[in-house]
Enzyme design. Structure first.
Site, PDB file in Angstrom:
ATOM      1  N   GLU A  75       0.818  -1.207   0.000  1.00  0.00           N
ATOM      2  CA  GLU A  75       0.000   0.000   0.000  1.00  0.00           C
ATOM      3  C   GLU A  75       0.855   1.261   0.000  1.00  0.00           C
ATOM      4  O   GLU A  75       1.939   1.296   0.573  1.00  0.00           O
ATOM      5  CB  GLU A  75      -0.919  -0.006   1.216  1.00  0.00           C
ATOM      6  CG  GLU A  75      -2.055  -0.984   1.010  1.00  0.00           C
ATOM      7  CD  GLU A  75      -2.944  -1.124   2.216  1.00  0.00           C
ATOM      8  OE1 GLU A  75      -4.164  -1.166   2.035  1.00  0.00           O
ATOM      9  OE2 GLU A  75      -2.423  -1.190   3.332  1.00  0.00           O
ATOM     10  N   CYS A  88       3.277   8.567   1.205  1.00  0.00           N
ATOM     11  CA  CYS A  88       3.730   7.643   2.238  1.00  0.00           C
ATOM     12  C   CYS A  88       4.079   6.318   1.553  1.00  0.00           C
ATOM     13  O   CYS A  88       3.200   5.650   1.006  1.00  0.00           O
ATOM     14  CB  CYS A  88       2.602   7.492   3.259  1.00  0.00           C
ATOM     15  SG  CYS A  88       3.004   6.371   4.583  1.00  0.00           S
ATOM     16  N   CYS A  95       6.271  -6.717   7.434  1.00  0.00           N
ATOM     17  CA  CYS A  95       7.339  -6.121   8.245  1.00  0.00           C
ATOM     18  C   CYS A  95       7.780  -7.151   9.276  1.00  0.00           C
ATOM     19  O   CYS A  95       6.966  -7.927   9.769  1.00  0.00           O
ATOM     20  CB  CYS A  95       6.811  -4.871   8.949  1.00  0.00           C
ATOM     21  SG  CYS A  95       8.082  -3.987   9.888  1.00  0.00           S
ATOM     22  N   CYS A  99       5.787  -4.933  15.786  1.00  0.00           N
ATOM     23  CA  CYS A  99       5.315  -3.958  16.772  1.00  0.00           C
ATOM     24  C   CYS A  99       3.872  -4.298  17.146  1.00  0.00           C
ATOM     25  O   CYS A  99       3.037  -4.575  16.277  1.00  0.00           O
ATOM     26  CB  CYS A  99       5.428  -2.540  16.229  1.00  0.00           C
ATOM     27  SG  CYS A  99       7.139  -2.102  15.883  1.00  0.00           S
ATOM     28  N   CYS A 102       0.782  -2.366  15.566  1.00  0.00           N
ATOM     29  CA  CYS A 102       0.809  -2.058  14.127  1.00  0.00           C
ATOM     30  C   CYS A 102       0.199  -3.197  13.315  1.00  0.00           C
ATOM     31  O   CYS A 102       0.608  -4.352  13.432  1.00  0.00           O
ATOM     32  CB  CYS A 102       2.258  -1.805  13.708  1.00  0.00           C
ATOM     33  SG  CYS A 102       2.424  -1.509  11.936  1.00  0.00           S
ATOM     34  N   CYS A 322      -1.624   5.680   9.727  1.00  0.00           N
ATOM     35  CA  CYS A 322      -0.453   4.963  10.232  1.00  0.00           C
ATOM     36  C   CYS A 322      -0.872   3.668  10.900  1.00  0.00           C
ATOM     37  O   CYS A 322      -1.757   3.659  11.741  1.00  0.00           O
ATOM     38  CB  CYS A 322       0.237   5.770  11.333  1.00  0.00           C
ATOM     39  SG  CYS A 322       1.109   7.170  10.754  1.00  0.00           S
TER      40      CYS A 322
HETATM   41  N1  SAH Z   1       8.847   0.929  10.470  1.00  0.00           N
HETATM   42  C1  SAH Z   1       8.860   2.341  10.476  1.00  0.00           C
HETATM   43  C2  SAH Z   1       7.863   3.018   9.534  1.00  0.00           C
HETATM   44  C3  SAH Z   1       6.470   2.448   9.472  1.00  0.00           C
HETATM   45  S1  SAH Z   1       5.269   2.898  10.636  1.00  0.00           S
HETATM   46  C4  SAH Z   1       8.696   2.856  11.886  1.00  0.00           C
HETATM   47  O1  SAH Z   1       8.482   2.049  12.782  1.00  0.00           O
HETATM   48  O2  SAH Z   1       8.842   4.037  12.124  1.00  0.00           O
HETATM   49  C5  SAH Z   1       5.029   4.624  10.532  1.00  0.00           C
HETATM   50  C6  SAH Z   1       4.543   5.211  11.858  1.00  0.00           C
HETATM   51  O3  SAH Z   1       3.211   4.775  12.171  1.00  0.00           O
HETATM   52  C7  SAH Z   1       5.402   4.777  13.029  1.00  0.00           C
HETATM   53  O4  SAH Z   1       5.655   5.839  13.898  1.00  0.00           O
HETATM   54  C8  SAH Z   1       4.525   3.759  13.700  1.00  0.00           C
HETATM   55  O5  SAH Z   1       4.904   3.550  15.024  1.00  0.00           O
HETATM   56  C9  SAH Z   1       3.160   4.365  13.530  1.00  0.00           C
HETATM   57  N2  SAH Z   1       2.062   3.422  13.730  1.00  0.00           N
HETATM   58  C10 SAH Z   1       2.049   2.118  13.447  1.00  0.00           C
HETATM   59  N3  SAH Z   1       0.869   1.571  13.807  1.00  0.00           N
HETATM   60  C11 SAH Z   1       0.111   2.570  14.307  1.00  0.00           C
HETATM   61  C12 SAH Z   1      -1.218   2.633  14.801  1.00  0.00           C
HETATM   62  N4  SAH Z   1      -2.012   1.562  14.855  1.00  0.00           N
HETATM   63  N5  SAH Z   1      -1.670   3.821  15.214  1.00  0.00           N
HETATM   64  C13 SAH Z   1      -0.882   4.932  15.135  1.00  0.00           C
HETATM   65  N6  SAH Z   1       0.369   4.944  14.661  1.00  0.00           N
HETATM   66  C14 SAH Z   1       0.873   3.759  14.262  1.00  0.00           C
END
Ligand code: SAH
Length: 330
Positions: A75, A88, A95, A99, A102, A322
């Site tokens: 995406e 973006c 990934c 996390c 996420c 995000c």
């Molecule tokens: N792997 C990278 C980039 C991808 S995520 C990173 O970790 O920075 C991009 C941003 O979205 C990151 O700050 C991540 O922590 C945030 N993010 C991921 N899942 C989210 C969610 N469910 N709600 C809000 N932010 C989220």
């Protein structure tokens, strides 16, 4: 890159000019020397990622689901700001960071993206914009905040950035590009020499070891203190800021003590905090804080004079925010 693989300098210049300056998507019809012609036919493909589905939000956000040559999907999101867009970009299919908050992380890593698939997201999105919103087709900034951990796929991301910034390529200024990382230390250690001038965003989310370990499991391997030190060591331009992303989950990392730990650590640095209220997705284990809880957290942080902004979500209605990107369930 192409030249080291055997294409002549003039052939590479013609190709770059054709695709990136003249924005042509069909194979180049310029007059190549015979050897270049042969190299191009045997080695290069000009296919862009195929648009599988497009979702358009009322706020001008556009979410693309692209299909890659092996059928896998990623995406890419166009995020409106004034009369322009930020894009973006994804760096991997899925990934590996896992996390806990996420949606993409829960999908696991399927594979890295090649440089052409990263650049291809921009070109395909640009093409769609120009065709569909001709008076509103400027993509001015890029963020690697889509699917994947960009520093885990360092070489492909670095080469894509080279194409974005070289004067023969798309000619973006390095400071229009931001790479966001969960704190992948080996990549941060290469940054100074290989990605100079590109903006850094760190997904910080907590200064507390136990909480950060739960949110971002690679914190156990690459502890936040080492990550912050590595970021401090990267030379920065005078006016630039490091962006620290702080995902705010209700009742988990939104207390006064969390804000104080964050404020104390970032105080006096050229830091900017993006507070991102947790974006829920089906099956998520955290909750989104209320507006009052978010404002309260920001006020606690303000005491430390660390500038911050609450990122209210765009494209919410199409799960384009995000952490909501998941190519399996879209
Ligand atoms: N792997 C990278 C980039 C991808 S995520 C990173 O970790 O920075 C991009 C941003 O979205 C990151 O700050 C991540 O922590 C945030 N993010 C991921 N899942 C989210 C969610 N469910 N709600 C809000 N932010 C989220």
């Amino acid at each position: 890159m192409l030249v080291s693989q055997g294409l002549s300098v003039s052939g590479a210049t013609l190709l770059f000019n054709w695709h990136y300056k003249l924005r042509q998507f069909e194979p180049c019809t310029e007059d190549f020397a015979k050897a270049s012609q042969k190299f191009i036919e045997e080695n290069l493909s000009f296919a862009l990622p195929e648009i599988d589905t497009i979702q358009e939000s009322d706020d001008r956000t556009v979410k693309f689901l692209f299909k890659l040559h092996d059928g896998r999907k990623i995406e890419t999101v166009l995020i409106p700001s004034n009369k322009k867009y930020g894009i973006c970009l994804s760096s991997q299919v899925g990934c590996a960071m896992k996390c806990s908050f996420c949606h993409t992380g829960l999908q696991g890593l399927e594979r890295h993206l090649g440089t052409h698939e990263i650049v291809g997201q921009l070109l395909a999105a640009q093409k769609w914009l120009t065709e569909n919103r001709p008076d509103d087709d400027r993509i001015s900034t890029m963020v690697f905040m889509g699917q994947g951990e960009p520093l885990h796929n360092f070489d492909s991301v670095r080469k894509a950035i080279e194409i974005f910034i070289t004067q023969h390529g798309l000619c973006y200024a390095a400071d229009k590009i931001t790479v966001s990382t969960a704190g992948f230390l080996p990549g941060l250690e290469r940054w100074k020499d290989e990605m100079p001038g590109v903006n850094i965003a760190l997904s910080l989310h907590s200064m507390d070891t136990a909480k950060r370990n739960e949110l971002i499991p690679i914190n156990a391997k690459y502890p936040v203190e080492k990550v912050l030190d590595a970021i401090d060591k990267i030379p920065k331009k005078k006016k630039s800021f490091v962006i620290y992303e702080y995902l705010l989950a209700k009742g988990f990392n939104d207390a006064e003590v969390d804000a104080c730990q964050l404020g104390e650590r970032l105080q006096g640095k050229r830091a900017f905090v993006n507070i991102i209220p947790f974006n829920p997705f089906p099956g998520a284990k955290y909750e989104r804080p209320t507006r009052e809880e978010v404002d309260r957290f920001k006020a606690w942080l303000d005491v430390y004079d660390v500038p911050s902004l609450v990122r209210f979500t765009k494209g919410h209605d199409i799960l384009a925010a995000c952490g909501q990107l998941n190519s399996k369930s879209s």
